[in-house]
Design an enzyme around this catalytic site. Structure first.
Site, PDB file in Angstrom:
ATOM      1  CG  LEU A   9      -1.831  -1.197   1.401  1.00  0.00           C
ATOM      2  CD1 LEU A   9      -2.857  -0.929   2.502  1.00  0.00           C
ATOM      3  CD2 LEU A   9      -2.528  -1.570   0.094  1.00  0.00           C
ATOM      4  NE  ARG A  16       0.057  10.429  10.128  1.00  0.00           N
ATOM      5  CZ  ARG A  16      -0.281   9.197  10.535  1.00  0.00           C
ATOM      6  NH1 ARG A  16      -0.200   8.881  11.809  1.00  0.00           N
ATOM      7  NH2 ARG A  16      -0.669   8.284   9.666  1.00  0.00           N
ATOM      8  N   GLY A 152      -1.829   0.530  15.915  1.00  0.00           N
ATOM      9  CA  GLY A 152      -3.083  -0.128  16.289  1.00  0.00           C
ATOM     10  C   GLY A 152      -2.803  -1.133  17.406  1.00  0.00           C
ATOM     11  CG  ASN A 182      -1.549  -4.104  12.774  1.00  0.00           C
ATOM     12  OD1 ASN A 182      -0.911  -5.013  12.253  1.00  0.00           O
ATOM     13  ND2 ASN A 182      -2.364  -3.299  12.086  1.00  0.00           N
ATOM     14  CG  ASN A 387      54.999  18.508 -11.791  1.00  0.00           C
ATOM     15  OD1 ASN A 387      54.684  17.881 -10.785  1.00  0.00           O
ATOM     16  ND2 ASN A 387      55.221  19.817 -11.775  1.00  0.00           N
TER      17      ASN A 387
HETATM   18  C1  UD1 Z   1      -1.528   1.498  10.106  1.00  0.00           C
HETATM   19  C2  UD1 Z   1      -2.484   0.509  10.785  1.00  0.00           C
HETATM   20  C3  UD1 Z   1      -2.079   0.333  12.247  1.00  0.00           C
HETATM   21  C4  UD1 Z   1      -0.646  -0.148  12.320  1.00  0.00           C
HETATM   22  C5  UD1 Z   1       0.298   0.770  11.533  1.00  0.00           C
HETATM   23  C6  UD1 Z   1       1.646   0.095  11.405  1.00  0.00           C
HETATM   24  C7  UD1 Z   1      -4.654   0.704   9.660  1.00  0.00           C
HETATM   25  C8  UD1 Z   1      -6.026   1.266   9.743  1.00  0.00           C
HETATM   26  N1  UD1 Z   1      -3.833   1.002  10.688  1.00  0.00           N
HETATM   27  O1  UD1 Z   1      -1.706   2.762  10.733  1.00  0.00           O
HETATM   28  O2  UD1 Z   1      -2.923  -0.591  12.889  1.00  0.00           O
HETATM   29  O3  UD1 Z   1      -0.254  -0.240  13.671  1.00  0.00           O
HETATM   30  O4  UD1 Z   1      -0.200   1.027  10.211  1.00  0.00           O
HETATM   31  O5  UD1 Z   1       2.569   0.911  10.760  1.00  0.00           O
HETATM   32  O6  UD1 Z   1      -4.340  -0.006   8.721  1.00  0.00           O
HETATM   33  N2  UD1 Z   1      -2.700   3.837   2.500  1.00  0.00           N
HETATM   34  C9  UD1 Z   1      -3.245   3.725   1.240  1.00  0.00           C
HETATM   35  N3  UD1 Z   1      -4.521   4.145   1.051  1.00  0.00           N
HETATM   36  C10 UD1 Z   1      -5.293   4.647   2.037  1.00  0.00           C
HETATM   37  C11 UD1 Z   1      -4.717   4.757   3.328  1.00  0.00           C
HETATM   38  C12 UD1 Z   1      -3.417   4.338   3.520  1.00  0.00           C
HETATM   39  O7  UD1 Z   1      -2.604   3.253   0.308  1.00  0.00           O
HETATM   40  O8  UD1 Z   1      -6.454   4.992   1.767  1.00  0.00           O
HETATM   41  C13 UD1 Z   1      -1.305   3.396   2.690  1.00  0.00           C
HETATM   42  C14 UD1 Z   1      -0.402   4.552   3.114  1.00  0.00           C
HETATM   43  O9  UD1 Z   1       0.166   5.158   1.975  1.00  0.00           O
HETATM   44  C15 UD1 Z   1       0.633   3.863   3.993  1.00  0.00           C
HETATM   45  C16 UD1 Z   1      -0.076   2.645   4.533  1.00  0.00           C
HETATM   46  O10 UD1 Z   1      -1.248   2.470   3.735  1.00  0.00           O
HETATM   47  O11 UD1 Z   1       1.748   3.449   3.237  1.00  0.00           O
HETATM   48  C17 UD1 Z   1      -0.491   2.793   5.999  1.00  0.00           C
HETATM   49  O12 UD1 Z   1      -1.312   3.936   6.163  1.00  0.00           O
HETATM   50  P1  UD1 Z   1      -1.117   4.947   7.363  1.00  0.00           P
HETATM   51  O13 UD1 Z   1      -2.090   6.032   7.220  1.00  0.00           O
HETATM   52  O14 UD1 Z   1       0.299   5.305   7.506  1.00  0.00           O
HETATM   53  O15 UD1 Z   1      -1.567   4.006   8.588  1.00  0.00           O
HETATM   54  P2  UD1 Z   1      -1.138   4.150  10.109  1.00  0.00           P
HETATM   55  O16 UD1 Z   1      -1.891   5.260  10.729  1.00  0.00           O
HETATM   56  O17 UD1 Z   1       0.317   4.170  10.219  1.00  0.00           O
HETATM   57 CA    CA Z   2       2.016   4.395   8.785  1.00  0.00          CA
END
Ligand code: UD1
Ligand code: CA
Length: 472
Positions: A9, A16, A152, A182, A387
């Site tokens: 993903l 942030r 999480g 998680n 040189n």
């Molecule tokens: C997520 C997990 C959390 C875990 C943590 C570990 C969920 C809801 N939460 O939180 O439980 O402890 O990662 O690092 O999954 N992304 C997409 N599309 C979206 C949303 C996100 O592709 O619509 C991708 C982001 O680009 C990112 C990854 O998913 O690479 C994780 O998303 P992020 O928003 O960073 O999740 P966390 O809040 O870190």
């Molecule tokens: Ca993340």
């Protein structure tokens, strides 16, 4: 044969990070975050003990900055588009079409996040192996930490069975104190994954969370397996503070890898080496040194202090002090610095001695040539045993184009000579101090003055031997 697909993903903007650059393209030890994750994914088949495994190219789910990311990784991935970022569950579902078109069709889908660059192939393989051994519906990676921050939380029932993952936003005070978190690596049974994601309701946050699949699996009485990993393998990068912490950790790992492989690093705290750099044993890296890109360094060199080297190749037994190199080549036994600069296309052959305050760009400098003080060589081809006197300048730019300078073997360029290019100085010729050479100099001639003119033929060791022979 176990066939799995990997979905990574990477569609989020990374709000942030407060950056125009998509989060997964932010560099860590010189390579984008996503490249670290892909490297781990690509290492799974060799790391797995659960043979035989079969996989396809990873499917990257893109959204924000999709074109830029796709241009960076090209054929390395397959791509799925998540047009609107509605959460990690929604992101995985966006990959369904691409995954279901794979042949042979995978039974298992491994999901990981593009922002967890410290992940390794070993740990991903363990999650996959555990999943297959338990014939689980879902398997996920857990870490334990005293500071669970924005992870999480893993909620268990009184029998210790996993019940759900609660995101920190929705966690109550007791859940916030849970130290099991998680890590964001999952294996799913493919058909269950798609059907469950399709019926997943939006949660209170207005998103579709992948993590909500755990409570669904639990309430259906499905097999949920877990694997415990070290936190420092699984931290996610959400902001630049976490990016710096990951850089620190990875940098330490890289330095240790070199040290275990025979490289002395005098001060690891002030030494920065990118992931793709290679260094041969018995080289010593002194403090304040930064080595980046795909730089290769041979054995028994002494590099630093205060040196930056980018995308360069350095041979064996070289000494580089307080200097900067970019896209340069030093053959064996070159000595450079202090305070010199090799710019792109600089190539110093064996045994060249380039002293202080020199600059070389787009130039070849032949073996055993000396260029000790305050000189500039641009677009030059310099022979062996030349040189270059103090303050020599190749005047290579006429305001329109860059012109070449050729200096033959054994030439001696007097201090403060201006070589007005295009110009050729023939073998064993000499220029007097302060000469401005704007015409070619024949081999063996001595030229002086402004503009330089020939005053006599140079007496070389070879000539005097010939004369002596004649006399006899
Ligand atoms: C997520 C997990 C959390 C875990 C943590 C570990 C969920 C809801 N939460 O939180 O439980 O402890 O990662 O690092 O999954 N992304 C997409 N599309 C979206 C949303 C996100 O592709 O619509 C991708 C982001 O680009 C990112 C990854 O998913 O690479 C994780 O998303 P992020 O928003 O960073 O999740 P966390 O809040 O870190
Ligand atoms: Ca993340």
């Amino acid at each position: 044969m176990n066939i799995y697909a990997t979905v990574v993903l990477a569609a989020g903007k990374g709000t942030r990070m407060r950056s125009a650059l998509p989060k997964v393209l932010h560099p860590l030890t010189g390579v984008p975050l996503l490249a670290h994750v892909l490297k781990a994914v690509e290492a799974i088949p060799t790391a797995s003990t659960f043979a035989p495994l079969m996989t396809h190219r990873p499917v990257a789910v893109l959204g924000y900055g999709a074109a830029e990311i796709q241009a960076t990784f090209g054929e390395r991935c397959l791509y799925a588009l998540q047009e609107e970022q509605l959460g990690t569950g929604h992101a995985v579902l966006s990959a369904q079409e691409v995954v279901d078109a794979l042949e042979p069709l995978p039974q298992t889908v491994l999901v990981c996040y593009g922002d967890t660059p410290l992940i390794s192939g070993e740990i991903l393989a363990r999650v996959l192996d555990e999943h297959l051994t338990h014939r689980a519906t879902v398997t996920f990676l857990i870490a334990t930490t005293e500071q669970p921050t924005d992870f999480g939380r893993v909620v268990r029932d009184t029998h210790g069975r996993v019940r759900e993952i609660v995101e920190v936003k929705r966690a109550n005070e007791a859940q916030k104190r849970i130290k099991e978190v998680n890590s964001g690596v999952y294996c799913f049974e493919r058909t269950w994954l798609w059907s469950t994601l399709q019926s997943l309701p939006r949660n209170a946050a207005g998103e579709y969370y992948l993590t909500d699949l755990i409570s669904i699996a639990s309430s259906q009485g499905r097999v949920i397996a877990t694997v415990s990993g070290a936190l420092d393998e699984t931290v996610g990068i959400n902001d630049r503070v976490q990016l710096a912490a990951a850089e620190h950790l990875l940098r330490r790992r890289i330095l240790e890898r070199h040290m275990y492989a025979g490289v002395t690093i005098l001060d690891p705290v002030t030494t920065y080496i990118d992931d793709e750099v290679t260094i041969e044993p018995d080289t010593i890296i002194l403090p304040g040194t930064m080595i980046t890109g795909k730089t290769r360094i041979g054995s028994a060199c002494r590099i630093g202090p205060g040196t930056t080297i980018d995308q360069s190749v350095i041979g064996n037994r070289c000494i580089v002090r307080n200097s900067a190199l970019e896209e340069a080549v030093l053959e064996d036994e070159v000595s450079m610095g202090p305070f010199s600069h090799c710019r792109p296309g600089a190539h110093l052959a064996c045994g060249v001695r380039m002293g202080n305050f020199g600059e070389v760009v787009r130039s070849y400098v032949g073996a055993e040539t000396d260029m000790h003080h305050f000189s500039y060589l641009g677009d030059a081809t310099v022979g062996e045993h030349v040189n270059i006197g103090a303050g020599t300048i190749t005047c290579n730019y006429d305001g329109i184009r860059k012109n070449p300078t050729v200096i033959g073997n054994g030439v001696s360029i007097g201090s403060d000579t201006m070589l007005v290019a295009p110009v050729t100085v023939g073998e064993y010729a000499r220029t007097g101090a302060g000469s401005v050479v704007n015409h070619d100099v024949p081999s063996g001639a001595l030229v002086v003055g402004v503009p330089a003119r020939i005053i006599r033929k140079v007496q070389t060791a070879k000539d005097s031997t010939a004369e002596d022979n004649q006399k006899e």
